[in-house]
Design a protein around this motif. Structure first.
Motif, PDB file in Angstrom:
ATOM      1  N   ARG A 226      20.488 -10.073   1.132  1.00  0.00           N
ATOM      2  CA  ARG A 226      19.850  -8.759   1.203  1.00  0.00           C
ATOM      3  C   ARG A 226      18.728  -8.701   0.169  1.00  0.00           C
ATOM      4  NH1 ARG A 226      25.421  -6.829   1.103  1.00  0.00           N
ATOM      5  NH2 ARG A 226      25.082  -5.965  -0.978  1.00  0.00           N
ATOM      6  N   ARG A 227      17.654  -8.015   0.519  1.00  0.00           N
ATOM      7  CA  ARG A 227      16.520  -7.887  -0.399  1.00  0.00           C
ATOM      8  C   ARG A 227      16.095  -6.435  -0.460  1.00  0.00           C
ATOM      9  NH1 ARG A 227      13.266 -11.446  -3.822  1.00  0.00           N
ATOM     10  NH2 ARG A 227      11.301 -10.345  -4.171  1.00  0.00           N
ATOM     11  N   LEU A 228      15.998  -5.908  -1.661  1.00  0.00           N
ATOM     12  CA  LEU A 228      15.514  -4.553  -1.859  1.00  0.00           C
ATOM     13  C   LEU A 228      13.990  -4.572  -1.855  1.00  0.00           C
ATOM     14  CD1 LEU A 228      16.365  -1.615  -2.555  1.00  0.00           C
ATOM     15  CD2 LEU A 228      16.099  -2.251  -4.959  1.00  0.00           C
ATOM     16  N   VAL A 229      13.389  -3.757  -0.988  1.00  0.00           N
ATOM     17  CA  VAL A 229      11.935  -3.658  -0.903  1.00  0.00           C
ATOM     18  C   VAL A 229      11.501  -2.506  -1.800  1.00  0.00           C
ATOM     19  CG1 VAL A 229       9.955  -3.298   0.620  1.00  0.00           C
ATOM     20  CG2 VAL A 229      11.977  -4.537   1.454  1.00  0.00           C
ATOM     21  N   PRO A 230      10.871  -2.789  -2.935  1.00  0.00           N
ATOM     22  CA  PRO A 230      10.498  -1.723  -3.869  1.00  0.00           C
ATOM     23  C   PRO A 230       9.185  -1.066  -3.456  1.00  0.00           C
ATOM     24  CG  PRO A 230       9.811  -3.821  -4.758  1.00  0.00           C
ATOM     25  CD  PRO A 230      10.490  -4.128  -3.430  1.00  0.00           C
ATOM     26  N   PRO A 231       8.832   0.058  -4.060  1.00  0.00           N
ATOM     27  CA  PRO A 231       7.481   0.599  -3.868  1.00  0.00           C
ATOM     28  C   PRO A 231       6.449  -0.429  -4.320  1.00  0.00           C
ATOM     29  CG  PRO A 231       8.910   2.213  -4.924  1.00  0.00           C
ATOM     30  CD  PRO A 231       9.664   0.918  -4.922  1.00  0.00           C
ATOM     31  N   LEU A 232       5.224  -0.266  -3.864  1.00  0.00           N
ATOM     32  CA  LEU A 232       4.164  -1.193  -4.248  1.00  0.00           C
ATOM     33  C   LEU A 232       3.830  -1.046  -5.726  1.00  0.00           C
ATOM     34  CD1 LEU A 232       1.704  -0.745  -1.237  1.00  0.00           C
ATOM     35  CD2 LEU A 232       3.014  -2.803  -1.762  1.00  0.00           C
ATOM     36  N   PRO A 233       3.560  -2.165  -6.404  1.00  0.00           N
ATOM     37  CA  PRO A 233       3.051  -2.063  -7.784  1.00  0.00           C
ATOM     38  C   PRO A 233       1.745  -1.265  -7.801  1.00  0.00           C
ATOM     39  CG  PRO A 233       3.635  -4.327  -7.235  1.00  0.00           C
ATOM     40  CD  PRO A 233       3.686  -3.545  -5.957  1.00  0.00           C
ATOM     41  N   ALA A 256      -5.698   7.963  -8.997  1.00  0.00           N
ATOM     42  CA  ALA A 256      -4.823   9.103  -9.290  1.00  0.00           C
ATOM     43  C   ALA A 256      -3.929   9.429  -8.096  1.00  0.00           C
ATOM     44  CB  ALA A 256      -5.658  10.321  -9.675  1.00  0.00           C
ATOM     45  N   LEU A 257      -4.482   9.345  -6.901  1.00  0.00           N
ATOM     46  CA  LEU A 257      -3.697   9.617  -5.702  1.00  0.00           C
ATOM     47  C   LEU A 257      -2.615   8.563  -5.499  1.00  0.00           C
ATOM     48  CD1 LEU A 257      -6.607  10.676  -3.330  1.00  0.00           C
ATOM     49  CD2 LEU A 257      -4.741  12.152  -4.103  1.00  0.00           C
ATOM     50  N   ALA A 258      -2.974   7.294  -5.708  1.00  0.00           N
ATOM     51  CA  ALA A 258      -1.985   6.229  -5.557  1.00  0.00           C
ATOM     52  C   ALA A 258      -0.844   6.405  -6.552  1.00  0.00           C
ATOM     53  CB  ALA A 258      -2.651   4.862  -5.741  1.00  0.00           C
ATOM     54  N   ALA A 259      -1.188   6.814  -7.771  1.00  0.00           N
ATOM     55  CA  ALA A 259      -0.152   7.056  -8.774  1.00  0.00           C
ATOM     56  C   ALA A 259       0.741   8.220  -8.355  1.00  0.00           C
ATOM     57  CB  ALA A 259      -0.793   7.340 -10.137  1.00  0.00           C
ATOM     58  N   GLY A 260       0.149   9.276  -7.791  1.00  0.00           N
ATOM     59  CA  GLY A 260       0.930  10.420  -7.332  1.00  0.00           C
ATOM     60  C   GLY A 260       1.873  10.080  -6.200  1.00  0.00           C
ATOM     61  N   CYS A 261       1.541   9.029  -5.443  1.00  0.00           N
ATOM     62  CA  CYS A 261       2.394   8.584  -4.329  1.00  0.00           C
ATOM     63  C   CYS A 261       3.503   7.660  -4.807  1.00  0.00           C
ATOM     64  CB  CYS A 261       1.556   7.852  -3.282  1.00  0.00           C
ATOM     65  SG  CYS A 261       0.402   8.913  -2.382  1.00  0.00           S
ATOM     66  N   GLY A 262       3.469   7.263  -6.076  1.00  0.00           N
ATOM     67  CA  GLY A 262       4.506   6.396  -6.601  1.00  0.00           C
ATOM     68  C   GLY A 262       4.582   5.048  -5.914  1.00  0.00           C
ATOM     69  N   GLY A 263       3.463   4.612  -5.318  1.00  0.00           N
ATOM     70  CA  GLY A 263       3.464   3.316  -4.650  1.00  0.00           C
ATOM     71  C   GLY A 263       4.209   3.270  -3.332  1.00  0.00           C
ATOM     72  N   PRO A 265       4.540   3.254   0.422  1.00  0.00           N
ATOM     73  CA  PRO A 265       3.568   3.062   1.500  1.00  0.00           C
ATOM     74  C   PRO A 265       3.441   4.245   2.450  1.00  0.00           C
ATOM     75  CG  PRO A 265       4.726   1.020   1.114  1.00  0.00           C
ATOM     76  CD  PRO A 265       5.404   2.060   0.255  1.00  0.00           C
ATOM     77  N   LEU A 266       4.552   4.890   2.804  1.00  0.00           N
ATOM     78  CA  LEU A 266       4.457   6.049   3.690  1.00  0.00           C
ATOM     79  C   LEU A 266       3.643   7.156   3.041  1.00  0.00           C
ATOM     80  CD1 LEU A 266       5.156   7.659   6.220  1.00  0.00           C
ATOM     81  CD2 LEU A 266       7.342   8.274   5.136  1.00  0.00           C
ATOM     82  N   ALA A 267       3.870   7.403   1.761  1.00  0.00           N
ATOM     83  CA  ALA A 267       3.111   8.440   1.056  1.00  0.00           C
ATOM     84  C   ALA A 267       1.635   8.078   0.988  1.00  0.00           C
ATOM     85  CB  ALA A 267       3.679   8.640  -0.349  1.00  0.00           C
ATOM     86  N   LEU A 268       1.325   6.816   0.764  1.00  0.00           N
ATOM     87  CA  LEU A 268      -0.065   6.371   0.741  1.00  0.00           C
ATOM     88  C   LEU A 268      -0.720   6.590   2.102  1.00  0.00           C
ATOM     89  CD1 LEU A 268       0.448   3.021  -1.194  1.00  0.00           C
ATOM     90  CD2 LEU A 268      -0.709   5.049  -2.091  1.00  0.00           C
ATOM     91  N   ARG A 269      -0.001   6.285   3.156  1.00  0.00           N
ATOM     92  CA  ARG A 269      -0.544   6.441   4.504  1.00  0.00           C
ATOM     93  C   ARG A 269      -0.815   7.908   4.814  1.00  0.00           C
ATOM     94  NH1 ARG A 269       2.843   5.103   9.216  1.00  0.00           N
ATOM     95  NH2 ARG A 269       4.213   4.134   7.692  1.00  0.00           N
ATOM     96  N   VAL A 270       0.130   8.777   4.444  1.00  0.00           N
ATOM     97  CA  VAL A 270      -0.056  10.215   4.668  1.00  0.00           C
ATOM     98  C   VAL A 270      -1.251  10.729   3.864  1.00  0.00           C
ATOM     99  CG1 VAL A 270       0.968  12.479   4.320  1.00  0.00           C
ATOM    100  CG2 VAL A 270       2.354  10.629   5.262  1.00  0.00           C
ATOM    101  N   PRO A 363       9.813   9.015  -8.670  1.00  0.00           N
ATOM    102  CA  PRO A 363       9.343  10.410  -8.800  1.00  0.00           C
ATOM    103  C   PRO A 363       9.470  11.220  -7.518  1.00  0.00           C
ATOM    104  CG  PRO A 363       7.533   8.825  -8.998  1.00  0.00           C
ATOM    105  CD  PRO A 363       8.792   8.055  -9.106  1.00  0.00           C
ATOM    106  N   LEU A 364       9.278  10.596  -6.363  1.00  0.00           N
ATOM    107  CA  LEU A 364       9.421  11.357  -5.118  1.00  0.00           C
ATOM    108  C   LEU A 364      10.884  11.625  -4.803  1.00  0.00           C
ATOM    109  CD1 LEU A 364       6.639   9.773  -2.871  1.00  0.00           C
ATOM    110  CD2 LEU A 364       6.565  11.861  -4.247  1.00  0.00           C
ATOM    111  N   VAL A 365      11.779  10.770  -5.274  1.00  0.00           N
ATOM    112  CA  VAL A 365      13.211  11.043  -5.139  1.00  0.00           C
ATOM    113  C   VAL A 365      13.578  12.263  -5.987  1.00  0.00           C
ATOM    114  CG1 VAL A 365      15.519  10.185  -5.654  1.00  0.00           C
ATOM    115  CG2 VAL A 365      13.849   8.675  -4.576  1.00  0.00           C
TER     116      VAL A 365
END
Length: 375
Positions: A226-233, A256-263, A265-270, A363-365
Motif C-alpha cells: 500500500r502507498r499513501l499518496v500525499p498532497p503535492l509538495p 499564494a493560491l497553491a499554498a491555500g490549497c495545501g497542495g 490536486p482537487l483544490a488546485l483544479r477547482v 489544513p483543509l482537513v
C-alpha cells in the motif's frame, strides 16, 4: 443479458473526472451541451446519439479503440476497456511512480490511498500509461467500482463473449481468476471500498497485476503493498497551478493560491477553474477566502467539483473512532494529541504523525472538521 445501467452511469463521469474536467469544461471542449452530458451521466438519456459519443470521446482524449467505452448502455461492451487520457497538467509524483514501477514488477496487487482529492486515480492512470508496454495483453479500466460486488467487477472485465460473464457469481469470479492467471494484463480498479470487492478476484499465482485505488486501506493486502499518496509538495503545487491558469494570474498570486490549497490536486483544479471561468473575481479575492478556515471550503467549489463534498463522502465511510477524531480537530491550530482514531486518520493521510505521538492535520482537513456531520 447483463444490465449495464450502472456501468454506463459511472463510465462518462469517471472518464471526465480522471481528465480533470467539470461538466461545463467538457461541454466547451466537445460542443455537447452541459444538460446532455449531465443526462448521460445520470442515465436520463439512455441512448445518446453516436455523434454525441464521438464528440465526447474526442474531447476526453480517447482513441478510436477506446471510444467504445462510451457506447450507449444497451450496446456497451463492458470489460475490455482502455485507459482514459492522462490528466492535463499532471505534475511531479516521481517517487510514487518509481514505487509503482518496482511494485508492479513483482507483486500481484498494490493499492494507492490518500486524502480525498489527492489525485490517486490520476496517478494510477499516469502510471498505467507509462507502464502499459509491460503488459502485452492490455490494460483494463472498468471505471469506479465503488459499490460493485466482486462478481459484478469480474463480469465487467470478462470478454462479453465468454459464457461465464453471464453465469452465476462463482462461475464469473472463477473465470476472471483464470484470466488473471494466464494473461499478462494490468487491471486498474478505481475507488475500491473494502476487501470483499477484490479479495476473491486475486489468485496468488496471477500473471496479471491489479492496481487499486481507494479511500481506505485494504487489510487483505500487506502494508508493504500500500502507498499513501500525499498532497503535492509546494514547488509541484505551484508548477501545476501555473500550468493550469496559463498566465491569467501573476506568479506571487499563484504561489499564494497553491499554498491555500495545501497542495491538494482537487483544490488546485477547482481554484484554476474559478480563475479561468470567473475573470471578474480577482486572484486576491480568492486568496483571502482560502486563508480563512471558515470560508475556504465554500471557495473550493466549481460546478460539480467540490472539496467539501469529496471529504464528506470519505468521512461517511470512516470508522466511528476516526470520525470522532476528525471532530476533535476543531481545537485551535497546532498538533493534536494521539487520541483513539488518529492512527486511522494517519494511515489515510488525513493527519501526519509528529513528535511525542501528536498529529498535524492537513489544513483543509481542519477546515472540514468545523462542518463535519456531528460537530
Amino acid at each position: 443479458m447483463r444490465d449495464n445501467t450502472q456501468e454506463q452511469l459511472h463510465r462518462l463521469r469517471s472518464l471526465r473526472i480522471v481528465a480533470g474536467l467539470t461538466i461545463e469544461e467538457l461541454a466547451v471542449r466537445s460542443g455537447v451541451s452541459p444538460r446532455t452530458i449531465g443526462g448521460i451521466e445520470r442515465h436520463r438519456i439512455h441512448r445518446p446519439h453516436h455523434g454525441t459519443l464521438r464528440a465526447l470521446g474526442a474531447a476526453l482524449g480517447l482513441d478510436v479503440r477506446d471510444a467504445g467505452q462510451l457506447h450507449a448502455a444497451g450496446e456497451q461492451v463492458a470489460g475490455v476497456t482502455g485507459l482514459p487520457g492522462v490528466t492535463a497538467h499532471f505534475t511531479g509524483r516521481h517517487d510514487e511512480i518509481a514505487w509503482l514501477t518496482r511494485q508492479l514488477r513483482r507483486r500481484p496487487a498494490v493499492q494507492l490511498i490518500g486524502l480525498p482529492g489527492a489525485g490517486k486515480t490520476a496517478l494510477a492512470v499516469q502510471a498505467a500509461t507509462v507502464l502499459a508496454e509491460r503488459f502485452p495483453d492490455g490494460v483494463r479500466f472498468p471505471g469506479p467500482v465503488a459499490d460493485a460486488t466482486a462478481a459484478t467487477i469480474a463480469r465487467r472485465l470478462l470478454p462479453p463473449s465468454d459464457p461465464a460473464s453471464h453465469g452465476p457469481d462463482p462461475v464469473a469470479i472463477g473465470a476472471y481468476r483464470d484470466l488473471l492467471r494466464h494473461r499478462r494484463i494490468l487491471v486498474l480498479l478505481d475507488d475500491v471500498r473494502d476487501d470483499r470487492q477484490v479479495g476473491p478476484l486475486l489468485p496468488p499465482d496471477a500473471l496479471g497485476v491489479t492496481l487499486i485505488t481507494g479511500r481506505h486501506p485494504l487489510t487483505g493486502l500487506p502494508a508493504t503493498d500500500r502507498r499513501l499518496v500525499p498532497p503535492l509538495p509546494a514547488a509541484d503545487a505551484r508548477a501545476a497551478l501555473t500550468a493550469m491558469v496559463d498566465g491569467t494570474a501573476p506568479a506571487p498570486a499563484v504561489a499564494a493560491l497553491a499554498a491555500g490549497c495545501g497542495g491538494l490536486p482537487l483544490a488546485l483544479r477547482v481554484t484554476a477553474n474559478r480563475l479561468l471561468t470567473r475573470p471578474q473575481w480577482s486572484a486576491q479575492w480568492l486568496i483571502d477566502r482560502l486563508g480563512r478556515p471558515e470560508r475556504v471550503l465554500d471557495a473550493l467549489v466549481a460546478g460539480d467539483l467540490s472539496v467539501r463534498d469529496a471529504f464528506e463522502r470519505t468521512y461517511a465511510g470512516l470508522p466511528a473512532r476516526a470520525r470522532r477524531a476528525v471532530r476533535l480537530l476543531t481545537r485551535p491550530a497546532g498538533p493534536v494529541p494521539a487520541e483513539a482514531g488518529f492512527l486511522d486518520l494517519a494511515e489515510r493521510g488525513w493527519v501526519t504523525a509528529g513528535r511525542e505521538h501528536r498529529y498535524e492535520p492537513h489544513p483543509l482537513v481542519r477546515a472540514f472538521a468545523r462542518v463535519a456531520p456531528g460537530t
